[in-house]
Motif scaffolding. Structure first.
Motif, PDB file in Angstrom:
ATOM      1  N   GLN A 232      -8.926   0.096  55.902  1.00 21.63           N
ATOM      2  CA  GLN A 232      -9.316   1.247  55.092  1.00 21.63           C
ATOM      3  C   GLN A 232      -8.117   2.077  54.640  1.00 21.63           C
ATOM      4  N   ASN A 233      -6.998   1.406  54.407  1.00 20.55           N
ATOM      5  CA  ASN A 233      -5.850   2.056  53.787  1.00 20.55           C
ATOM      6  C   ASN A 233      -5.903   1.793  52.283  1.00 20.55           C
ATOM      7  N   ALA A 234      -5.148   2.563  51.503  1.00 18.02           N
ATOM      8  CA  ALA A 234      -5.229   2.414  50.053  1.00 18.02           C
ATOM      9  C   ALA A 234      -3.883   2.700  49.400  1.00 18.02           C
ATOM     10  N   ALA A 235      -3.571   1.900  48.361  1.00 17.71           N
ATOM     11  CA  ALA A 235      -2.448   2.153  47.472  1.00 17.71           C
ATOM     12  C   ALA A 235      -3.029   2.531  46.120  1.00 17.71           C
ATOM     13  N   PHE A 236      -2.685   3.698  45.631  1.00 19.97           N
ATOM     14  CA  PHE A 236      -3.376   4.240  44.475  1.00 19.97           C
ATOM     15  C   PHE A 236      -2.379   4.635  43.393  1.00 19.97           C
ATOM     16  N   THR A 237      -2.906   4.928  42.210  1.00 19.65           N
ATOM     17  CA  THR A 237      -2.114   5.536  41.148  1.00 19.65           C
ATOM     18  C   THR A 237      -2.537   6.989  41.017  1.00 19.65           C
ATOM     19  N   SER A 238      -1.592   7.840  40.725  1.00 20.93           N
ATOM     20  CA  SER A 238      -1.864   9.271  40.636  1.00 20.93           C
ATOM     21  C   SER A 238      -1.478   9.778  39.265  1.00 20.93           C
ATOM     22  N   GLY A 239      -2.471  10.234  38.517  1.00 22.70           N
ATOM     23  CA  GLY A 239      -2.206  10.765  37.195  1.00 22.70           C
ATOM     24  C   GLY A 239      -1.585   9.747  36.259  1.00 22.70           C
ATOM     25  N   GLY A 240      -1.966   8.485  36.447  1.00 19.36           N
ATOM     26  CA  GLY A 240      -1.408   7.426  35.611  1.00 19.36           C
ATOM     27  C   GLY A 240      -0.047   6.963  36.060  1.00 19.36           C
ATOM     28  N   LYS A 241       0.473   7.566  37.124  1.00 16.50           N
ATOM     29  CA  LYS A 241       1.769   7.170  37.648  1.00 16.50           C
ATOM     30  C   LYS A 241       1.579   6.385  38.943  1.00 16.50           C
ATOM     31  N   GLY A 242       2.612   5.644  39.302  1.00 19.70           N
ATOM     32  CA  GLY A 242       2.517   4.866  40.536  1.00 19.70           C
ATOM     33  C   GLY A 242       1.888   3.516  40.265  1.00 19.70           C
TER      34      GLY A 242
END
Length: 607
Positions: A232-242
């Motif tokens: 239940q870990n996550a790699a995400f994008t933030s505000g279109g970045k990442g």
């Protein structure tokens, strides 16, 4: 400090005394006395090797490690103060508690930082910022230091840039028995290692987030991960970045080795379980499943027994797990274990008994629908919950289902033995359908089928069992107590049991047949015959019609109406056409009805 030995012992590398201490003529317990060495107060920190002079060439040697222990908070008010005071070889020992310390920095080689454990052996030292903190440095940074050990610490709540919980920068560390939860950073929500090396053992990473490496980010590093859980870990994008790479682990360049671990239910834009970019990765004895949108992105080497599946609920033996036991070890409530055709030997008497879990077990079948899985041993479940599950298509010795709700279908339980040899159902709700319990031997409890409600604090207080289209035959029983002759067949000692189109025959012991005591028993289109006890049934029961209860079973092959040497579909058609008349009467009551159908089905096949 004082050290005791019960054998001759000499200080130094194996077979090379150094003169620090020597004890000979030592007698082992219980005669004694032991060799006793009082450790000098001025002894330098480090390792003191020793060996048994009578076996040094065979590796009879050991090490005494002398360390400086710095206790927090007994001797040092803060963890950082203890770290700054520690010398190489020192141990910072942290008492259980919550420490809102962040930005801890380790720059001294060869020190250990160890947290106290709770009564369950879980980390009882919690490190992280105050709740509600929006931004923080890494909770602990290893800044170029080598051989740092972190043990038994819960890192939580960090909001950093790299390695929210732990950041390793050009150093090396071992991390053991640690917990990383709810940490967040740009690179490696729980852990980051850049241009360094890390060994992670028996750790859990849960609910950590990052733009790259939801739980862990490894770059240009050597990493060995053993016995860990990433979920239940996550790699995400933030505000279109990442980039959103590697929900569980993101590794670039360097080397990565993963063994005996589980990565499940992690999410990312790419590489939900693991994202690999350059370098080399090898994975063995590991389960990677249920991650989204994919399990692994990149090139890796399978070292064996690595299960990569879209769902975590299905476990395959031996395709993903070499043994049934190894699948059971990782199974969770509601999972299904699928077993391919073949023979499997239980590793011990109880190695195939699941405790606290309701897990379905489904075997492969032969082309004729019979079970193609042979298990030499006892299989069962002590579920302690009402989650329904199934056991299907299995040949087993014994089957024990306790405090469970299940459907057992197309199983052959044969040649079992034990206190209750065969099928034992305690505090059980469910159905046994198209099963055969045969040639089993009970010692004290019945050989065959045993139903009772005798578990303390059971989730299921009363058994309710339906036996449908089953055969219970050829079972025996014994009893080690004076005046006890054993029993065989079927024993219903509490709850509710209903038998439909079932045959109970030729069971032989002090009591052989069907016994009901303190239970509600009903029979429909069922045959009880040829058992060793006259009358066949002891105890009250409800006759729902179509039953045959006789001391001698009918002649073999009574349903072979067309005399072709087998009881099959042609004979069934004849019986149905004669329904209500005398032409297909098998049990001798002058009428073709449900009782005859039950007998007919009991001899289906070649004569």
């Amino acid at each position: 400090d004082t050290v005791f030995w019960w054998v001759d012992v000499t200080s130094g590398e194996p077979c090379a005394p150094d003169g620090l201490f020597e004890f000979t003529g030592v007698a082992g317990p219980p005669t004694g006395p032991a060799a006793v060495w009082e450790v000098p107060l001025n002894i330098p920190l480090g390792d003191i090797p020793y060996f048994n002079p009578n076996g040094c060439e065979e590796g009879m040697a050991g090490i005494i490690r002398v360390v400086d222990i710095l206790k927090v908070p007994a001797e040092f008010a803060t963890i950082q103060e203890a770290i700054d005071t520690a010398n190489p070889g020192g141990l910072v020992s942290i008492a259980p508690g919550t420490y809102p310390e962040i930005g801890l920095v380790v720059s001294v080689d060869d020190i250990s930082i160890e947290g106290g454990l709770d009564v369950k052996g879980q980390p009882a030292v919690v490190l992280g910022p105050e709740p509600g903190t929006i931004s923080s440095p890494s909770t602990l940074t290893i800044d170029g230091a080598e051989d740092v050990e972190l043990v038994g610490i819960h890192f939580t709540g960090a909001r950093g840039v790299t390695g929210g919980g732990v950041a390793i920068e050009s150093g090396s560390a071992g991390i053991t028995d640690c917990l990383f939860t709810d940490n967040e950073s740009l690179l490696g929500g729980g852990l980051s290692c850049i241009s360094g090396s890390v060994r992670v053992t028996d750790c859990t990473f849960r609910d950590n987030t990052s733009e790259v490496g939801g739980a862990a980010f490894l770059q240009d590093s050597g990493a060995i991960i053993t016995g860990c859980l990433f979920e239940q870990n996550a790699a995400f994008t933030s505000g279109g970045k990442g980039q959103g790479l590697g929900g569980g682990i993101a590794a670039g360049l360097g080397t990565l080795t993963i063994t005996e671990s589980v990565l499940r239910d992690n999410d990312a834009v790419s590489g939900g379980g693991i994202h690999l970019s350059g370098g080399s990765a090898s994975i063995g004895d590991t389960r990677i499943c249920g991650n989204g949108p994919d399990q692994i992105f990149g090139t890796w080497t399978n070292q064996g027994n690595t299960a990569v599946r879209e769902t975590c609920s299905d476990l395959f033996v031996p395709e993903d797990f070499p043994t049934i036991e190894s699948a059971f070890e990782v199974a969770q409530n509601g999972d299904t274990v699928y077993i391919a055709a073949g023979s499997y030997i239980a590793q011990s008497d109880d190695s195939l008994i699941l405790e606290g879990l309701a897990v379905s077990v489904i075997g492969e079948t032969n082309s004729d629908g019979t079970p193609a899985v042979q298990i030499y041993g006892t299989i069962g479940c002590w579920a302690q919950n009402t989650t329904p599950f199934v056991f299907e298509n299995l040949n087993v010795r014994n089957m024990y289902l306790y405090d469970a709700a299940a459907m057992v279908t197309n199983c052959n339980i044969e040649f079992g033995s034990g206190q209750a040899g065969g099928l034992a159902l305690l505090n059980f709700i469910g159905a046994i359908r198209d099963c055969r319990v045969a040639n089993c031997s009970g010692q004290f409890l019945p050989g065959g089928v045993y139903v009772a409600d005798q578990l303390d604090d059971a989730v299921i207080p009363e058994s309710q069992v339906d036996f449908i289209d089953c055969v219970v035959e050829g079972n025996t029983g014994s009893c080690p107590l004076p005046g006890c002759s054993g029993s065989a067949g079927v024993g219903i000692y509490s709850g509710v049991a209903n038998f439909t189109r079932t045959v109970i025959r030729n069971n032989n012991s002090g009591f052989g047949g069907l016994r009901s005591s303190n239970a509600q028993l009903s029979l429909t289109d069922t045959t009880v015959c040829g058992n060793s006890t006259p009358g066949q049934i002891i105890g009250a029961w409800t006759d729902n019609g179509g039953n045959t209860v006789i001391d001698k079973c009918p002649e073999e092959c009574p349903g072979d109406f067309n005399d072709d040497g087998s009881v099959d579909g042609g004979d069934l058609g004849f019986l149905l056409a004669a329904w209500g008349g005398p032409d297909a009467d098998i049990n001798g009551d002058g009428n073709t009805d449900g009782g005859d159908l039950g007998l007919f089905l009991s001899v289906w096949g070649d004569c």
